[in-house]
Design an enzyme around this catalytic site. Structure first.
Site, short mmCIF file in Angstrom:
data_model
loop_
_atom_site.label_atom_id
_atom_site.label_comp_id
_atom_site.label_asym_id
_atom_site.label_seq_id
_atom_site.Cartn_x
_atom_site.Cartn_y
_atom_site.Cartn_z
N CYS A 74 0.85 -1.19 0.00
CA CYS A 74 0.00 0.00 0.00
C CYS A 74 0.89 1.24 0.00
CB CYS A 74 -0.87 -0.03 1.26
SG CYS A 74 -1.75 1.49 1.59
N CYS A 186 -0.77 4.47 -6.08
CA CYS A 186 -1.81 3.95 -5.19
C CYS A 186 -2.13 2.54 -5.64
CB CYS A 186 -3.06 4.84 -5.28
SG CYS A 186 -4.45 4.19 -4.33
N1 DGL Z 1 -3.97 1.15 -0.60
C1 DGL Z 1 -3.90 2.59 -0.61
C2 DGL Z 1 -2.67 3.09 -1.36
O1 DGL Z 1 -2.00 2.36 -2.08
C3 DGL Z 1 -5.13 3.26 -1.14
C4 DGL Z 1 -6.40 3.07 -0.40
C5 DGL Z 1 -6.52 3.76 0.96
O2 DGL Z 1 -6.77 4.97 1.01
O3 DGL Z 1 -6.42 3.03 1.95
O4 DGL Z 1 -2.35 4.25 -1.23
#
Ligand code: DGL
Length: 274
Positions: A74, A186
């Site tokens: 993430c 993201c």
């Molecule tokens: N998984 C998050 C990222 O890669 C995006 C989703 C979230 O806001 O938790 O930034």
């Protein structure tokens, strides 16, 4: 030596499944324990303190599964909480999704102009810009938080005029500025790859970090002699854990994993102190 312990992959939700998929594609003998903090998703609009605390709790939970490598898939977690993970978890090597994407972009930008889109927290951290300019200070970095893109993916509206308008809205400045390399910063954005590439045209190369992160995981396991020699890895021997049953789970999981994932478990996270 063959190390058959699993690789831990961490995400705030489902997006990191793309990284898990790439890891198993590159290294079919490996097993994964995936943890998505679906109960507290999304992280991207939260404060740095909360992101750090939640990420550390999740990382500790993954470490209970005897993992040999922790992959923070993430971007928001990696942007805000990498340091705290490294400070608290000493027994396992850790890699994040940001540096592999940065290295790929720096190698590809001919005009020394790189764009990054991500959540508010990722862009606020300025980690992408700092990491790029640490490699080459002459590269100009355009960073834009693009929170409207997340619900479009959740609603599977990537082939839709609204997605095209949102992409246009967030990317026009980069197009105007002559960016030639765009990092999708993201883990939820890979399904938007085509709409983004269609918006920016062929002058701008769009990079999704999942593949580069999987390659980095492979390099680290090779360098540390931690690769599994087993033929008994892959998705069937992996575990997919979530902190809450994901909404619309199967179709979204398939979207990120690239194949149906019907088996998963729900875990409770121990709330700790930072
Ligand atoms: N998984 C998050 C990222 O890669 C995006 C989703 C979230 O806001 O938790 O930034």
């Amino acid at each position: 030596m063959s190390d058959t312990r699993p690789i831990g992959v961490l995400d705030s939700g489902l997006g990191g499944l793309t990284v898990a998929h790439e890891i198993l594609r590159l290294m079919p003998g490996e097993r994964i324990v995936y943890l998505g903090d679906t109960a507290r998703y999304p992280y991207g609009n939260r404060s740095d303190e909360v992101i750090r605390a939640f990420t550390l709790e999740c990382a500790r939970e993954l470490c209970k599964h005897n993992i040999k490598l922790l992959v923070v898939a993430c971007n928001t977690m990696a942007a805000v909480a990498m340091k705290i993970i490294e400070q608290h978890l000493h027994d396992v090597p850790v890699i994040g999704v940001i540096l592999p994407g940065v290295r790929a972009a720096v190698l590809r930008t001919a005009d020394r102009k790189i764009g990054v889109i991500g959540t508010h927290a990722t862009i606020r951290s300025s980690v992408y810009k700092q990491s790029i300019q640490r490699i080459d200070a002459s590269i100009k970095v355009y960073e834009t938080s693009s929170p409207l893109l997340l619900p479009l993916v959740e609603e599977r509206m990537f082939d839709h005029d609204i997605a095209r308008m949102a992409a246009q809205f967030y990317l026009y400045e980069m197009m105007d500025g002559g960016v030639d390399c765009l990092i999708l910063g993201c883990s939820l954005f890979p399904p938007l790859f085509e709409v983004v590439q269609g918006t920016v045209g062929t002058r701008m190369q769009v990079l999704d970090s999942a593949l580069w992160t999987a390659k980095e995981a492979q390099d680290i396991l090779t360098a540390l002699d931690l690769k599994s020699g087993s033929r008994d890895g892959g998705v069937e021997r992996s575990a997919f854990l979530f902190t809450e049953k994901p909404e619309g789970s199967h179709r979204l999981m398939e979207l990120f994993y690239g194949a149906p994932l019907t088996e998963y478990s729900i875990v409770a996270i121990n709330r700790g102190t930072v």
